[in-house]
Design a protein around this motif. Structure first.
Motif, PDB file in Angstrom:
ATOM      1  N   LEU A  10      52.162  45.303  60.055  1.00  0.00           N
ATOM      2  CA  LEU A  10      51.175  44.268  59.706  1.00  0.00           C
ATOM      3  C   LEU A  10      51.009  43.255  60.818  1.00  0.00           C
ATOM      4  N   HIS A  26      45.437  39.372  49.962  1.00  0.00           N
ATOM      5  CA  HIS A  26      45.988  39.474  51.313  1.00  0.00           C
ATOM      6  C   HIS A  26      47.513  39.294  51.320  1.00  0.00           C
ATOM      7  N   GLU A  59      50.775  51.067  55.034  1.00  0.00           N
ATOM      8  CA  GLU A  59      50.322  50.270  53.891  1.00  0.00           C
ATOM      9  C   GLU A  59      50.188  51.173  52.668  1.00  0.00           C
ATOM     10  N   TYR A 115      51.400  41.077  50.629  1.00  0.00           N
ATOM     11  CA  TYR A 115      52.133  42.343  50.566  1.00  0.00           C
ATOM     12  C   TYR A 115      53.494  42.059  49.944  1.00  0.00           C
ATOM     13  N   ASN A 144      49.137  45.098  47.116  1.00  0.00           N
ATOM     14  CA  ASN A 144      49.557  45.754  48.356  1.00  0.00           C
ATOM     15  C   ASN A 144      51.066  45.784  48.495  1.00  0.00           C
ATOM     16  N   THR A 145      51.538  46.897  48.977  1.00  0.00           N
ATOM     17  CA  THR A 145      52.936  46.954  49.381  1.00  0.00           C
ATOM     18  C   THR A 145      53.001  47.874  50.613  1.00  0.00           C
ATOM     19  N   LEU A 146      54.212  48.261  51.011  1.00  0.00           N
ATOM     20  CA  LEU A 146      54.377  49.041  52.241  1.00  0.00           C
ATOM     21  C   LEU A 146      55.376  50.164  51.992  1.00  0.00           C
ATOM     22  N   LEU A 165      48.940  51.031  48.470  1.00  0.00           N
ATOM     23  CA  LEU A 165      48.323  50.272  47.390  1.00  0.00           C
ATOM     24  C   LEU A 165      48.992  50.699  46.080  1.00  0.00           C
ATOM     25  N   GLU A 216      48.753  50.687  42.201  1.00  0.00           N
ATOM     26  CA  GLU A 216      47.797  50.459  41.107  1.00  0.00           C
ATOM     27  C   GLU A 216      48.525  50.648  39.781  1.00  0.00           C
ATOM     28  N   LYS A 262      45.686  45.878  40.991  1.00  0.00           N
ATOM     29  CA  LYS A 262      45.964  46.517  42.280  1.00  0.00           C
ATOM     30  C   LYS A 262      46.659  45.504  43.162  1.00  0.00           C
TER      31      LYS A 262
END
Lengths: 376, 511
Positions: free
Chosen positions: B131, B105, B17, B107, B6-8, B19, B21, B4
Motif C-alpha cells: 500500500l 479507504h 489487496e 485496510y 478492505n484487507t490484505l 476485498l 464481503e 464490503k
C-alpha cells in the motif's frame, strides 16, 4: 600332447576354485596322480586317505571343483587381459616355481619381466617415517634396475608401488583377491598405472574372488616368492609384513629390516628382526648386497657417497624462506600444519603459504589431512 | 444486508489487496467462507462469533456468507478475523444503514481473541508495503504497531474490536503507529574475531570470503573453532543498507519472526541443525513459507557438519546458490523467495574427525574419508570457492597463541575491497565470486610468472581446470584486499592454499 596339456590346465583352474588355507597336501596329491585331471576322477575317500585330510575336506574339494566352470573363467581372464599360468607353463616365474607351495594357478595382468626383484612390505598403519623410507627405497631400487614387489595394500605397500611407478621402475603387486576385484578400492588407479608402466598384478585367486581376510596371509608367500630379498619397513608384531618375512625365511630368501625408533610401535617388527640377525636396510645398496651374485649382472649400484643424505640434494636451490619452513617441519616427528608453521615462525599467512607452495611443488613435503611431513 | 471492506493477504512475500464481503440473508443460521480460504481462515468463525458477542454486539443467527475476493488467490493466516468481524457487524446494521465513511479507504488486519482483544499477526510489513505511497489508512493490532510504522504507510493501531468499531462510528480515535527508537545491535553479536586464538589461515580465508562474497567451507577436527569463527564472520561484512534491511525484515515478518517490530539491522546469521528437512531449509509447507536460506537473505547461512545434512537438503541449495532465490512450487501455488546469502559450511576432515590431528589417531580408511567427502556433490562443492583447513590446537600452545586482529580492522579492509569491486562491476550486487567467462578473462589477466604457478599447481598438485577458475577469482579478491590493480604471482600462490579439498583429492588419487 597339446590337447592333454590344455585339459590339465583346465583341470588345474577348476581345482583352484577350492579354497583352502594350506595347499601342500594338494600338491602332494597332484604329484601322486600325475595331474589335476586324474586327481578329480578319484573318489573323496581315497583323496582323504592319500592326502591325510578329513573326508569332509576332500568332499568339499570335489564339490567346489565340480561346481566351477574353468572355460568361463579363462574367458573372463582373457576379457580382462590377464594371462593364466600354471607350473606347466614356461612363463611361470622361475623364483616362484622354486618355493615350497607354488600357486596352482597364477593370474597375471601385465608382464612379469625377468628382473631381479626385492619385496618392500610393511604395515597399513605406517608413520610418515615409514612411508617416506619405503618410497625412497623403492625409488633407489628402481634406479638400480630392481623390480619392487609388494601387496597393493594401504600404507607402506602403496608408498612403495607409487614411488616405483613415479621413478619409472617396474613394480609387481600380489593381490589378496581375484584380479577382477582390486582392493582396496582407492588403489584402482595405482593398479592400472602399475600395469601401464611395465609392471604386473598377480593373484592366485579366481578372477572374481573377493578380498577375504583369509586370502592375505597366503598371498604374502607370493610377494616373498617373487623376490630375492624381502625388506620389512615397518610393522608391529601382529602385522602381515612379518608373515611375509617368515615366508621369505622359509623360502630361503634374504630378509632385511629398516631400523626405526626404539619406542615406535610400528618399528617393533623390523627392530626385532635386526636383533635376531636380519640385515639392516638403510638404502637400496644394502638390499642389493644381499642378492645372490649371479643376479647382480646388469644392476647399477649407487655408491656410498650418493646415499649419505638423500634430502641434501633436493634442498639445493630452495628459497631461504622455503628452507626455513622445511627445517621447522622436518624437526617435528609428526610434521606441522599450516597454522602451526605460521605460529612457529611468527610469519604472515601469505609468507607461509608461499613457502609451503614451493616445498609442495618440489615434492619435499607430503600432506595428509592438512598436516605436512617431510617427504625425503 | 451486504457490507464490503478492505484487507490484505500475502502471496509469497508480497502483499495483495483483498476485498472482504459479508452478506447476511434470512434463512436457517449458517456461516460459510468462500474465496479459497485455508484452515485458519475457516476457523475464524468461532473466534469471530465469540469476539463479537463478548464485545457487546449481537451476532445474528442468520445465513452469513463471507467472500474473500479475488477468489483465485489462496488466503492463509489469522489476520482475516478483524475484517470478517467488522463486516458482520456492519452488515447486521449496527453501524447505520449505510456503510461508515471510513470503510472506503481503510485496510484492516488482525487476529481476534475470544474476548474481543486484537492479537498481533505475521507478515504485517510485507502486506503493508503493497500500500506504500497510497492515501489510505491501515488498522493493525497494537502488537504490530512498531513493525507497521516501518512500512511508511499511514497506520493506526488498536487493541480491541470495540475500539475499532467506535473509531468507525466516529466516536473514538485510534493511536497512530510510531517506530521505536532505533537501537543499533553491534555486529557479530558482540563477538570479536580476536577472541579466537590461532587459526591464521582460516581467519584470512574468512576475510577473503567476506571481501569477494565467496562461499567458504571450513574443514577441521571437533573443537577447532569452526562455529566460533563462523559466528564472528558477520562482523566482517559491510553494514546492511536500508533496502537490504527492509527486504530481510519482510521475510522475517512472513514467518512472524520480527521481534519487537524492529527492522532487522544486523546481517542475519542462520544456523539450522543438520537434521533439517529440505523443505525447512529452502522453504515449503502446503501454503509456502520462507525457509532458512531466505531467512539468511543478505546475511550468513552457517551449515555445521555439512556432510551430515540430508542429500536432498544439500542438493536443494543449488538453486539459491546460483540464482539467489528459491522457487517453492506446491499444488496450490508457486512462490519465489529471495535468498542471497553467503554460505559458510563446516565439516570434519573425516568421519571420526581426527584426520591430521597432531596427537590423536584417525581411525578412518582413505575410502571412508573419500565417501564422507563425496556426500557433498560436485555441483555444490563447485559453488564453494574457498576450502580451508583448521587445525586442532594443543592446549599447551593455545595459551601462547596470538589472538590476531580485531574484527573492525579486518572489516575495514573488506569494505575497501568491496568498494573496488563496486567500481569494477559498476554498481549492482556483483562481486568477484560471480565472475564467469568474459568477466573472468577481463579482470583476472595473469602476469607471466603467475600463469606458470597455475600450471605447476595443475601438474604437481592435481588441480582440475575447474579449480583453476576458483583460484583466479580468489586471487582477484586477494589483490583487491591489497588494493593492487593486477593479480600478482604471490596472490595466486596464496590462493592455491585455499583449495585444500581439491588438493587432498589429488593426493588420494596418488599422483
Amino acid at each position: 600332447m597339446g590337447v592333454k596339456i590344455e585339459t590339465e590346465k583346465l583341470a588345474r583352474v577348476r581345482l583352484n576354485f577350492f579354497s583352502c588355507h594350506r595347499s601342500d597336501w594338494l600338491l602332494r596329491l597332484l604329484d601322486l596322480y600325475g595331474g589335476a585331471a586324474e586327481l578329480l576322477k578319484r573318489p573323496a575317500a581315497e583323496l582323504a586317505a592319500e592326502g591325510g585330510v578329513l573326508p569332509e575336506t576332500a568332499r568339499t574339494l570335489l564339490a567346489q571343483s565340480r561346481a566351477a566352470d574353468p572355460e568361463k573363467e579363462l574367458l573372463a581372464a582373457e576379457k580382462a587381459g590377464a594371462g593364466v599360468l600354471t607350473v606347466l607353463d614356461e612363463a611361470y616365474p622361475e623364483l616362484l616355481r622354486k618355493i615350497y607351495d607354488p600357486p596352482l594357478v597364477l593370474y597375471v595382468l601385465g608382464e612379469l619381466k625377468p628382473l631381479p626383484a626385492a619385496a618392500i612390505v610393511g604395515t597399513r598403519k605406517a608413520t610418515p617415517y615409514g612411508l617416506r623410507t619405503a618410497a625412497r627405497l623403492a625409488r633407489e631400487l628402481s634406479a638400480s634396475g630392481v623390480a619392487v614387489a609388494s601387496g597393493l595394500a594401504r600404507g607402506i605397500d602403496t608408498a612403495a608401488h607409487q614411488a616405483a611407478v613415479g621413478a619409472g621402475g617396474v613394480t609387481w603387486a600380489a593381490l589378496g583377491a581375484g584380479l577382477g576385484c582390486i582392493y582396496p578400492e582407492e588403489n584402482k588407479k595405482l593398479a592400472a598405472k602399475i600395469v601401464e608402466t611395465g609392471g604386473a598384478l598377480v593373484s592366485e585367486f579366481p578372477m572374481n574372488k573377493g578380498p577375504l581376510p583369509a586370502n592375505f596371509p597366503r598371498r604374502n608367500r607370493i610377494i616373498s616368492g617373487l623376490s630375492l630379498a624381502t625388506v620389512v619397513v615397518e610393522g608391529g608384531f601382529e602385522s602381515g609384513a612379518l608373515i611375509t618375512a617368515r615366508f621369505a625365511l622359509d623360502q630361503g630368501r634374504e630378509v632385511l629390516a629398516v631400523p626405526g625408533p626404539a619406542d615406535s610401535p610400528a618399528s617393533r617388527g623390523p627392530n626385532f628382526y635386526i636383533k635376531n640377525g636380519a640385515c639392516l636396510a638403510e638404502n637400496a645398496d644394502d638390499i642389493i648386497a644381499c642378492f645372490p651374485p649371479e643376479s647382480l649382472f646388469g644392476l647399477k649400484l649407487r655408491g656410498a657417497e650418493t646415499v649419505k643424505s638423500p634430502a641434501a640434494a633436493a634442498l639445493k636451490g630452495l628459497s631461504p624462506d622455503a628452507l626455513e619452513a622445511y627445517r621447522a617441519i622436518a624437526a617435528e616427528e609428526g610434521g606441522l600444519n599450516a597454522d602451526e608453521l605460521t605460529a612457529r615462525l611468527a610469519w604472515q599467512v601469505q609468507r607461509a603459504a608461499a613457502a609451503l607452495f614451493e616445498l609442495e611443488i618440489s615434492s619435499l613435503l607430503v600432506s595428509r589431512g592438512g598436516r605436512y611431513c617431510r617427504a625425503v | 444486508m451486504l457490507s464490503k471492506l478492505n484487507t490484505l493477504c500475502l502471496k509469497g512475500i508480497d502483499g495483495r489487496e483483498v476485498l472482504a464481503e459479508v452478506y447476511i440473508a434470512s434463512g436457517l443460521p449458517a456461516y460459510s467462507v468462500v474465496g479459497l480460504p485455508d484452515a485458519a481462515v475457516k476457523e475464524a468463525k468461532d473466534r469471530v462469533v465469540a469476539a463479537v458477542r463478548n464485545s457487546g454486539f449481537d451476532f445474528p443467527s442468520r445465513r452469513i456468507t463471507v467472500n474473500l475476493a479475488p477468489a483465485e488467490i489462496r488466503k492463509a493466516g489469522t489476520h482475516f478475523d478483524l475484517p470478517i468481524a467488522l463486516g458482520v457487524i456492519a452488515a447486521s446494521g449496527k453501524l447505520g444503514k449505510k456503510p461508515p465513511a471510513r470503510f472506503g479507504h481503510a485496510y484492516f488486519i488482525g487476529e481476534l481473541a475470544l474476548d474481543g482483544a486484537l492479537r498481533p499477526v505475521a507478515g504485517v510489513l510485507p502486506m503493508l508495503l503493497a500500500l506504500k505511497g497510497r492515501d489510505i489508512i491501515a488498522v493493525v493490532p497494537a502488537g504490530n504497531s512498531a513493525e507497521a510504522a516501518v512500512s511508511g504507510v499511514n497506520c493506526l493501531s488498536a487493541s480491541s474490536l470495540k475500539e475499532v468499531v467506535s473509531w468507525l462510528a466516529g466516536q473514538g480515535e485510534l493511536a497512530a503507529c510510531a517506530a521505536p527508537a532505533a537501537t543499533r545491535v553491534p555486529a557479530g553479536g558482540g563477538n570479536d574475531l580476536s577472541e579466537v586464538k590461532g587459526q591464521p589461515f582460516a581467519k584470512r580465508a574468512l576475510e577473503i570470503a567476506a571481501a569477494g562474497f565467496h562461499n567458504i567451507i571450513l574443514v577441521g577436527p571437533p573443537g577447532a573453532g569452526k562455529s566460533m569463527l563462523a559466528r564472528r564472520f558477520g562482523a566482517l561484512l559491510p553494514p546492511m543498507t536500508f533496502d537490504e534491511s527492509l527486504e530481510t525484515t519482510k521475510l522475517y515478518s512472513v514467518n512472524g519472526l520480527v521481534a519487537a517490530g524492529r527492522l532487522i539491522g544486523e546481517r542475519p546469521f542462520r544456523e539450522p541443525h543438520h537434521t533439517i528437512s529440505d523443505a525447512a531449509l529452502i522453504g515449503g509447507g502446503s501454503s509456502p513459507r520462507p525457509g532458512e536460506v531466505s531467512l539468511a537473505h543478505n546475511g550468513v547461512l552457517f551449515l555445521d557438519e555439512f556432510p551430515e545434512f540430508s542429500r536432498p537438503a544439500i542438493e536443494a541449495l543449488r538453486e539459491p546458490l546460483e540464482a539467489w532465490k528459491v522457487t517453492v512450487s506446491r499444488v496450490k501455488e508457486s512462490v519465489a523467495y529471495p535468498a542471497r546469502f553467503l554460505l559458510v559450511a563446516a565439516m570434519n576432515p573425516c568421519p571420526c574427525g581426527y584426520l591430521g590431528h597432531p596427537t590423536r589417531e584417525c581411525a578412518c580408511s582413505p575410502l571412508q574419508v573419500h565417501k564422507y567427502r563425496a556426500r557433498i556433490s560436485g555441483p555444490i562443492l563447485d559453488r564453494i570457492d574457498l576450502q580451508v583447513q583448521l587445525s586442532a590446537v594443543k592446549y599447551a600452545d593455545w595459551e601462547a597463541l596470538p589472538g590476531g586482529e580485531a574484527s573492525a580492522a579486518v572489516a575495514g579492509r573488506v569494505l575497501k575491497a568491496i568498494e573496488i569491486q563496486r567500481k569494477r562491476f559498476r554498481g549492482g550486487a556483483k562481486a568477484n565470486a560471480f565472475m564467469a567467462g568474459a568477466d573472468l578473462r577481463r579482470h583476472c589477466a595473469l602476469p607471466e610468472g603467475a600463469s606458470a604457478v597455475l600450471e605447476t599447481a595443475m601438474n604437481k598438485l592435481g588441480f582440475s581446470a575447474r579449480s583453476l577458475d576458483k583460484i583466479l577469482k580468489i586471487s582477484r579478491t586477494i589483490a583487491d584486499l591489497e588494493g593492487a590493480a593486477g593479480i600478482g604471482r604471490e596472490h595466486v600462490i596464496e590462493a592455491v592454499q585455499y583449495r585444500m579439498l581439491d588438493k587432498s583429492a589429488a593426493a588420494a588419487a596418488g599422483f
